[in-house]
Design a protein around this motif. Structure first.
Motif, PDB file in Angstrom:
ATOM      1  N   PHE A  59     -25.676  13.841  -7.645  1.00  0.00           N
ATOM      2  CA  PHE A  59     -24.380  13.986  -8.291  1.00  0.00           C
ATOM      3  C   PHE A  59     -23.224  13.575  -7.400  1.00  0.00           C
ATOM      4  O   PHE A  59     -22.231  13.075  -7.884  1.00  0.00           O
ATOM      5  CB  PHE A  59     -24.187  15.420  -8.802  1.00  0.00           C
ATOM      6  CG  PHE A  59     -24.048  16.461  -7.737  1.00  0.00           C
ATOM      7  CD1 PHE A  59     -22.798  16.819  -7.294  1.00  0.00           C
ATOM      8  CD2 PHE A  59     -25.158  17.075  -7.199  1.00  0.00           C
ATOM      9  CE1 PHE A  59     -22.662  17.779  -6.315  1.00  0.00           C
ATOM     10  CE2 PHE A  59     -25.028  18.029  -6.219  1.00  0.00           C
ATOM     11  CZ  PHE A  59     -23.773  18.387  -5.772  1.00  0.00           C
TER      12      PHE A  59
ATOM     13  N   ILE B 198     -16.900  22.097  -6.064  1.00  0.00           N
ATOM     14  CA  ILE B 198     -17.003  22.727  -7.379  1.00  0.00           C
ATOM     15  C   ILE B 198     -18.434  23.137  -7.665  1.00  0.00           C
ATOM     16  O   ILE B 198     -18.711  24.254  -8.072  1.00  0.00           O
ATOM     17  CB  ILE B 198     -16.517  21.744  -8.473  1.00  0.00           C
ATOM     18  CG1 ILE B 198     -15.021  21.488  -8.332  1.00  0.00           C
ATOM     19  CG2 ILE B 198     -16.815  22.290  -9.841  1.00  0.00           C
ATOM     20  CD1 ILE B 198     -14.505  20.436  -9.273  1.00  0.00           C
ATOM     21  N   ILE B 199     -19.365  22.214  -7.399  1.00  0.00           N
ATOM     22  CA  ILE B 199     -20.732  22.480  -7.817  1.00  0.00           C
ATOM     23  C   ILE B 199     -21.424  23.457  -6.881  1.00  0.00           C
ATOM     24  O   ILE B 199     -22.210  24.286  -7.300  1.00  0.00           O
ATOM     25  CB  ILE B 199     -21.476  21.148  -7.978  1.00  0.00           C
ATOM     26  CG1 ILE B 199     -20.961  20.518  -9.262  1.00  0.00           C
ATOM     27  CG2 ILE B 199     -22.965  21.338  -8.055  1.00  0.00           C
ATOM     28  CD1 ILE B 199     -21.526  19.217  -9.603  1.00  0.00           C
TER      29      ILE B 199
ATOM     30  N   MET C 234     -40.492  19.956 -11.097  1.00  0.00           N
ATOM     31  CA  MET C 234     -39.714  18.721 -11.132  1.00  0.00           C
ATOM     32  C   MET C 234     -38.752  18.727 -12.309  1.00  0.00           C
ATOM     33  O   MET C 234     -37.553  18.557 -12.160  1.00  0.00           O
ATOM     34  CB  MET C 234     -40.682  17.532 -11.227  1.00  0.00           C
ATOM     35  CG  MET C 234     -39.996  16.181 -11.242  1.00  0.00           C
ATOM     36  SD  MET C 234     -39.036  15.863  -9.748  1.00  0.00           S
ATOM     37  CE  MET C 234     -38.131  14.407 -10.242  1.00  0.00           C
TER      38      MET C 234
ATOM     39  N   LEU D  20     -34.813  18.748 -12.456  1.00  0.00           N
ATOM     40  CA  LEU D  20     -34.203  17.470 -12.820  1.00  0.00           C
ATOM     41  C   LEU D  20     -33.008  17.673 -13.742  1.00  0.00           C
ATOM     42  O   LEU D  20     -31.954  17.075 -13.549  1.00  0.00           O
ATOM     43  CB  LEU D  20     -35.259  16.596 -13.493  1.00  0.00           C
ATOM     44  CG  LEU D  20     -34.813  15.187 -13.857  1.00  0.00           C
ATOM     45  CD1 LEU D  20     -34.554  14.409 -12.596  1.00  0.00           C
ATOM     46  CD2 LEU D  20     -35.854  14.499 -14.699  1.00  0.00           C
TER      47      LEU D  20
ATOM     48  N   SER E 118     -29.710  18.848 -12.165  1.00  0.00           N
ATOM     49  CA  SER E 118     -29.090  17.812 -11.327  1.00  0.00           C
ATOM     50  C   SER E 118     -28.523  16.693 -12.191  1.00  0.00           C
ATOM     51  O   SER E 118     -27.484  16.113 -11.864  1.00  0.00           O
ATOM     52  CB  SER E 118     -30.079  17.270 -10.313  1.00  0.00           C
ATOM     53  OG  SER E 118     -31.012  16.457 -10.938  1.00  0.00           O
ATOM     54  N   LEU E 119     -29.192  16.415 -13.319  1.00  0.00           N
ATOM     55  CA  LEU E 119     -28.632  15.417 -14.238  1.00  0.00           C
ATOM     56  C   LEU E 119     -27.343  15.933 -14.872  1.00  0.00           C
ATOM     57  O   LEU E 119     -26.400  15.165 -15.081  1.00  0.00           O
ATOM     58  CB  LEU E 119     -29.646  15.061 -15.327  1.00  0.00           C
ATOM     59  CG  LEU E 119     -30.714  14.053 -14.935  1.00  0.00           C
ATOM     60  CD1 LEU E 119     -31.642  13.797 -16.096  1.00  0.00           C
ATOM     61  CD2 LEU E 119     -30.078  12.757 -14.483  1.00  0.00           C
TER      62      LEU E 119
ATOM     63  N   HIS F 120     -25.259  17.952 -13.413  1.00  0.00           N
ATOM     64  CA  HIS F 120     -24.245  17.748 -12.365  1.00  0.00           C
ATOM     65  C   HIS F 120     -23.756  16.310 -12.362  1.00  0.00           C
ATOM     66  O   HIS F 120     -22.559  16.039 -12.295  1.00  0.00           O
ATOM     67  CB  HIS F 120     -24.827  18.058 -10.988  1.00  0.00           C
ATOM     68  CG  HIS F 120     -25.109  19.505 -10.784  1.00  0.00           C
ATOM     69  ND1 HIS F 120     -25.932  19.967  -9.793  1.00  0.00           N
ATOM     70  CD2 HIS F 120     -24.666  20.577 -11.442  1.00  0.00           C
ATOM     71  CE1 HIS F 120     -25.996  21.276  -9.872  1.00  0.00           C
ATOM     72  NE2 HIS F 120     -25.233  21.670 -10.864  1.00  0.00           N
ATOM     73  N   LEU F 121     -24.732  15.385 -12.439  1.00  0.00           N
ATOM     74  CA  LEU F 121     -24.372  13.967 -12.364  1.00  0.00           C
ATOM     75  C   LEU F 121     -23.486  13.572 -13.534  1.00  0.00           C
ATOM     76  O   LEU F 121     -22.448  12.936 -13.345  1.00  0.00           O
ATOM     77  CB  LEU F 121     -25.648  13.115 -12.349  1.00  0.00           C
ATOM     78  CG  LEU F 121     -25.390  11.620 -12.226  1.00  0.00           C
ATOM     79  CD1 LEU F 121     -24.780  11.312 -10.886  1.00  0.00           C
ATOM     80  CD2 LEU F 121     -26.654  10.830 -12.412  1.00  0.00           C
TER      81      LEU F 121
ATOM     82  N   MET G 275     -19.984  14.820 -13.022  1.00  0.00           N
ATOM     83  CA  MET G 275     -19.194  14.018 -12.092  1.00  0.00           C
ATOM     84  C   MET G 275     -18.811  12.689 -12.718  1.00  0.00           C
ATOM     85  O   MET G 275     -17.691  12.201 -12.540  1.00  0.00           O
ATOM     86  CB  MET G 275     -19.982  13.750 -10.807  1.00  0.00           C
ATOM     87  CG  MET G 275     -20.386  14.972 -10.056  1.00  0.00           C
ATOM     88  SD  MET G 275     -18.992  15.809  -9.338  1.00  0.00           S
ATOM     89  CE  MET G 275     -18.770  14.880  -7.870  1.00  0.00           C
ATOM     90  N   LEU G 276     -19.759  12.095 -13.468  1.00  0.00           N
ATOM     91  CA  LEU G 276     -19.458  10.814 -14.100  1.00  0.00           C
ATOM     92  C   LEU G 276     -18.379  10.964 -15.164  1.00  0.00           C
ATOM     93  O   LEU G 276     -17.569  10.053 -15.364  1.00  0.00           O
ATOM     94  CB  LEU G 276     -20.726  10.204 -14.702  1.00  0.00           C
ATOM     95  CG  LEU G 276     -21.736   9.682 -13.699  1.00  0.00           C
ATOM     96  CD1 LEU G 276     -22.953   9.147 -14.408  1.00  0.00           C
ATOM     97  CD2 LEU G 276     -21.125   8.592 -12.843  1.00  0.00           C
TER      98      LEU G 276
ATOM     99  N   GLU H  59     -18.977  25.541 -12.912  1.00  0.00           N
ATOM    100  CA  GLU H  59     -18.744  24.148 -12.533  1.00  0.00           C
ATOM    101  C   GLU H  59     -17.889  23.422 -13.547  1.00  0.00           C
ATOM    102  O   GLU H  59     -17.027  22.638 -13.186  1.00  0.00           O
ATOM    103  CB  GLU H  59     -20.071  23.399 -12.455  1.00  0.00           C
ATOM    104  CG  GLU H  59     -20.881  23.763 -11.270  1.00  0.00           C
ATOM    105  CD  GLU H  59     -22.284  23.286 -11.466  1.00  0.00           C
ATOM    106  OE1 GLU H  59     -23.134  23.734 -10.720  1.00  0.00           O
ATOM    107  OE2 GLU H  59     -22.518  22.463 -12.381  1.00  0.00           O
TER     108      GLU H  59
END
Lengths: 301, 219
Positions: free
Chosen positions: A175, A296-297, B1, B5, B8-9, B11-12, B15-16, B129
């Motif tokens: 991230f 933040i995270i 896994m 996963l 974390s996705l 989170h990604l 952020m995106l 978050e």
């Protein structure tokens, strides 16, 4: 083999490999324009030819003009000593960290900018002013990207950073590394004078940045400058490869990144000089965002 | 896994989402601005689906699909149509320049981060978050509405705000009742259409969609 021997070998091999990476991008561009492109030997022959050629030095040039290529080359090599390439240990990793890397590169750039003004042409001064203008914006972005890594890995040393990122699963760090990758890719484009920012292939007075500064150089000095520029480009590719993809074969990663940069170069037009700060602002904001995202995270509830 | 996963996705994509919202603020061209809005909405739908998978809330799939249909496809098309009929090419004019508005945006992100740090009653990781992210998106929408000169980019700002609110609703409550969601989507669509009509009216009255011209209406 002892670690020291390997890390010295690493720097030497990087010096040898750097023109090859440049050749790869040139070949890609050639292929995209229906040309054959240069042969692999050509980049090396060019360097050898330049080393043999006679030099023409401006009458107004002082010692700065003569010292600058050597300072640039030496500082670039020192910087290369700080970056892990294909071996996890670096030659000078005990003595310096990411911040030193940024300022070693700045030192070389500073001397080249001085030398460009020293030679007494108007193009030189213009190139210096442009280069300083851009680098004053890229440096904070680059430093901030390193700091974003430092927050996570609790170190500023590049080799420890790369090793610690390599020991974690990719999904756990994705991230924030995804955003730093964007930031550092833009920084790489600026630092290696690639097309959205600067065109390495022309001497067009309106657009050139890097070329304008080295216009007065010839012969041996020009060879040194070109070579250190190629090393700097490889250095940034290696940083990207080792920090973001801590797996796989080194050469493959570097050439894949060269492919990416070449692809960007083929598919984009050069930005107007006063639009470049917007691009760099994006890099800066991405790095800042990734830094803040980690706060933040990772925030404890 | 798989258990690792999905967070974390999430989170990604979070952020995106921030990056895409910043890109909307930074983009110099109206077409790019609207495409980025579509991308932002797509990421929003992706986040919704991921949250649905993670929390096991199946009814979140419907707002996710509606987001995909309405905000990724229909609303951008409405915009492109408006642009064609207005006959404008590049119409992003701002009272402040792009780097400065980016800096303001980051300052607003900090503000929303520290402003929401001590909100009571937040427990889950995702809530903690996404609250600052969603608040920041709302702020950025407001920033766009306040600093842009042209009506179309102001509408994009409003839609960005709505996306922020949607993000907050999804992550905070695991989705509101379906009827409310449908109502909101309908609201957005009708809002865009009404604003489109409004833009044409401005254009007819002032021969341009620069909202500065509206100040001449004062007595």
């Amino acid at each position: 083999m002892s670690p020291i021997f390997l890390s010295i070998l690493q720097v030497i091999l990087v010096m040898a490999l750097a023109p090859g990476v440049s050749w790869f991008i040139k070949k890609l561009k050639g292929a995209s324009q229906n040309r054959v492109g240069p042969a692999l030997g050509q980049v090396y022959f060019d360097l050898i030819k330049l080393f043999r050629k006679e030099m023409v030095v401006s009458e107004t040039a002082s010692w700065v003009f003569h010292a600058a290529p050597f300072v640039l080359f030496a500082s670039t090599l020192l910087a290369a000593g700080l970056v892990p390439f294909f071996w996890k240990e670096t030659l000078l990793g005990f003595a310096g960290d990411a911040i030193l890397l940024v300022y070693l590169l700045a030192l070389g750039r500073f001397f080249i900018a001085l030398a460009a003004m020293d030679a007494g042409t108007s193009f030189g001064g213009m190139g210096s002013s442009r280069e300083m203008f851009l680098s004053s914006l890229t440096e904070p972005a680059l430093l901030l990207s390193f700091f974003a890594f430092s927050v996570h890995t609790k170190t500023t040393s590049l080799q420890t950073m790369a090793a610690s990122l390599g020991s974690e699963p990719l999904t756990a760090t994705l991230f924030f590394t995804a955003l730093i990758f964007g930031a550092m890719l833009i920084v790489t484009l600026v630092e290696s004078a690639r097309i959205p920012v600067d065109n390495p292939a022309t001497h067009l007075e309106l657009t050139m940045v890097h070329e304008a500064m080295i216009l007065e150089y010839s012969g041996r000095y020009l060879a040194l400058i070109e070579w250190s520029h190629q090393i700097r480009q490889l250095l940034f590719f290696s940083l990207l490869a080792n920090l973001f993809f801590p797996f796989g074969f080194y050469l493959l990663k570097v050439f894949a990144l060269a492919l990416l940069v070449g692809w960007i170069e083929i598919h984009s037009a050069k930005l107007r000089l006063f639009r470049v700060p917007d691009l760099i602002a994006i890099a800066f904001v991405l790095a800042l965002l990734s830094l803040l995202g980690q706060l933040i995270i990772g925030r404890p509830s | 896994m798989s258990a690792d996963l999905i967070p974390s996705l999430i989170h990604l994509t979070g952020m995106l989402l921030l990056a895409a919202a910043l890109a909307i603020i930074a983009s110099p061209q109206l077409f790019a601005c609207i495409r980025l809005y579509a991308a932002h909405s797509f990421l929003l739908a992706a986040t919704t689906i991921l949250v649905a998978c993670h929390e096991g809330v199946t009814h979140l799939w419907i707002p996710a699909l509606l987001t995909l249909l309405l905000k990724v496809i229909v609303i951008p098309q409405v915009f492109f149509r408006m642009i064609r009929r207005l006959g404008i090419r590049r119409e992003v004019e701002s009272y402040i320049n792009i780097p400065f508005s980016l800096i303001l945006a980051v300052a607003l992100l900090f503000l929303s981060f520290y402003g929401t740090a001590h909100l009571p009653g937040l427990s889950g990781v995702e809530e903690r978050e996404f609250i600052p992210m969603a608040a920041a998106t709302v702020f950025w929408g407001m920033l766009m509405m306040a600093t842009r000169k042209k009506a179309l980019t102001q509408i994009v700002g409003l839609l960005l705000m709505e996306n922020g609110l949607f993000l907050m609703a999804i992550t905070l409550t695991s989705g509101m009742p379906l009827l409310v969601e449908l109502g909101i989507f309908f609201d957005v669509l009708v809002g865009v259409i009404i604003m489109g009509v409004f833009v044409f009216k401005i254009r007819d009255a002032f021969e341009g969609i620069d909202v500065d011209d509206l100040t001449v209406l004062k007595g």
